[in-house]
Design a protein around this motif. Structure first.
Motif: not given
Length: 423
Positions: A391, A395, A416
């Motif tokens: 995640v 990002l 995400m």
């Protein structure tokens, strides 16, 4: 709150608080045969060596054989390899939470670190800090300090353009106009070092998401909340507004963290959104007598309702196969002591993770502590309780593309969400 083993499905490696620069390492061997020699590995030699010096001074006859691996990626790769090969040092740095290969929950699950509940300082670990330092209610890491993310300001640069620290979102945009009119940058960005790209979203979501709703991460874990359908979307919209308002230096993706801190330190930028520890980096480039302040980056126009993201910075763990486990315990006991907490907070530019009557915070961190006392700080950095590093890794890549204008905020959040579900 879920047990920590089930929380492995909702936890991740901390990126903000593991924010370090690339550099070199000084390699040492694994264990030490001398009972008075502790082997140790961490990053940030400049500050960590001072902690080691304090430990050695408090324990005559004891020495620490240390290695410092400044690059997170290199550190993680080397430590995991050496842990597998039985050559890892007695004590080493780990990250809070889980999901990363050198995060507390992961190394504990893999049986690589010793349990610490029998240590005299264990009972002093605050509950929220203990959560990201233990697994199945068993403590595996010493959370040694706490950090914060906010807007750092060069006080003299602000005064020179007749500006003051923004207290509202509207004032943030006004500061960007004032800076541009005076040939200055409002907020320096150093996105060439990808970890910096997460800091503005983290700063804004503290007020928009995690501060008002501390249970948001739990809601994500049970499937009732997502990034896309939350005020994360407002945070990225506001980041885009800052871009459009000319708040940042040209070419942020080609600007390094070091260059970002140079802009702030020399006053070419009025501010920068960074971790609290970064003030020491800005000071290296500042004129004599320059001072710096820190405040939350406002995300709304409600005065006095802005939050700081806060979380565990550095944690230390003991190798489950340490050659000198007693000396390793002694080192952690020193770090956890009032004297150790005071020293480490001072040299690392952070706040003590454990209670300490001896602590003396800088004015910058006193402001954060005041906010914490008022309930205006978050419990963790967002990524510390994400399900995997995928995640956060996504990002960081997507935020560079976002700052380049290649993708929208909605796409960042959709990606995400996909990474979260796949973890």
């Amino acid at each position: 709150m879920k047990t920590h083993r089930s929380a492995l499905a909702v936890a991740a490696l901390a990126g903000a608080t593991a924010l370090v620069l690339s550099g070199c390492s000084t390699a040492v061997g694994g264990g030490a045969e001398d009972a008075n020699v502790l082997t140790f590995a961490s990053g940030s030699e400049e500050t960590t060596q001072k902690l080691i010096d304090g430990f050695e001074a408090a324990n005559p006859g004891v020495s620490v054989k240390a290695e410092f691996i400044e690059s997170d990626a290199s550190y993680i790769q080397q430590l995991r390899t050496r842990l597998s090969g039985g050559t890892a040092p007695d004590v080493f740095k780990v990250w809070a939470g889980g999901g990363g290969t050198m995060a507390t929950w992961k190394v504990a699950t893999d049986g690589l670190v010793a349990e610490l509940d029998d240590q005299p300082w264990a009972a002093d670990v605050p509950d929220n800090v203990r959560y990201v330092s233990s697994l199945d209610d068993k403590l595996y890491a010493l959370p040694s300090n706490l950090g914060a993310i906010g807007a750092l300001y060069n006080d003299q640069a602000l005064a020179a353009v007749g500006a003051s620290i923004p207290q509202t979102w509207t004032q943030v945009l006004d500061l960007c106009k004032t800076a541009a009119a005076n040939g200055k940058v409002a907020y320096a960005l150093g996105n060439k070092d990808a970890w910096t790209t997460q800091l503005i979203p983290y700063a804004l979501t503290a007020t928009l998401v995690y501060g008002p709703n501390p249970g948001f991460s739990e809601e994500q874990a049970d499937g009732s909340a997502t990034f896309s359908d939350s005020k994360w979307s407002d945070a990225l919209d506001k980041t885009k507004q800052m871009m459009d308002a000319g708040c940042f230096n040209p070419g942020p993706n080609g600007t390094s963290y070091d260059a970002q801190m140079t802009l702030l330190g020399q006053g070419d930028a009025l501010g920068a959104v960074q971790v609290s520890q970064a003030i020491s980096a800005a000071e290296q480039y500042a004129a004599d007598g320059a001072t710096f302040s820190m405040a939350p980056l406002p995300a709304t126009d409600e005065v006095g309702a802005q939050y700081y993201p806060t979380g565990v910075g550095v944690s230390f763990a003991i190798n489950a196969k340490a050659k000198n486990p007693e000396l390793a315990q002694k080192f952690l006991a020193y770090v956890a002591s009032p004297a150790g907490q005071k020293l480490w907070a001072e040299v690392s530019g952070s706040m003590p993770a454990l209670p300490s009557d001896e602590r003396e915070l800088s004015p910058v961190l006193e402001a954060v502590e005041t906010a914490r006392s008022a309930g205006l700080t978050t419990q963790y950095y967002p990524d510390q309780v994400w399900p995997s590093t995928a995640v956060q890794d996504g990002l960081l890549v997507d935020m560079q593309r976002f700052y380049n204008g290649e993708i929208t905020g909605a796409t960042v959040l959709e990606n995400m969400d996909e990474a979260y579900k796949a973890s």
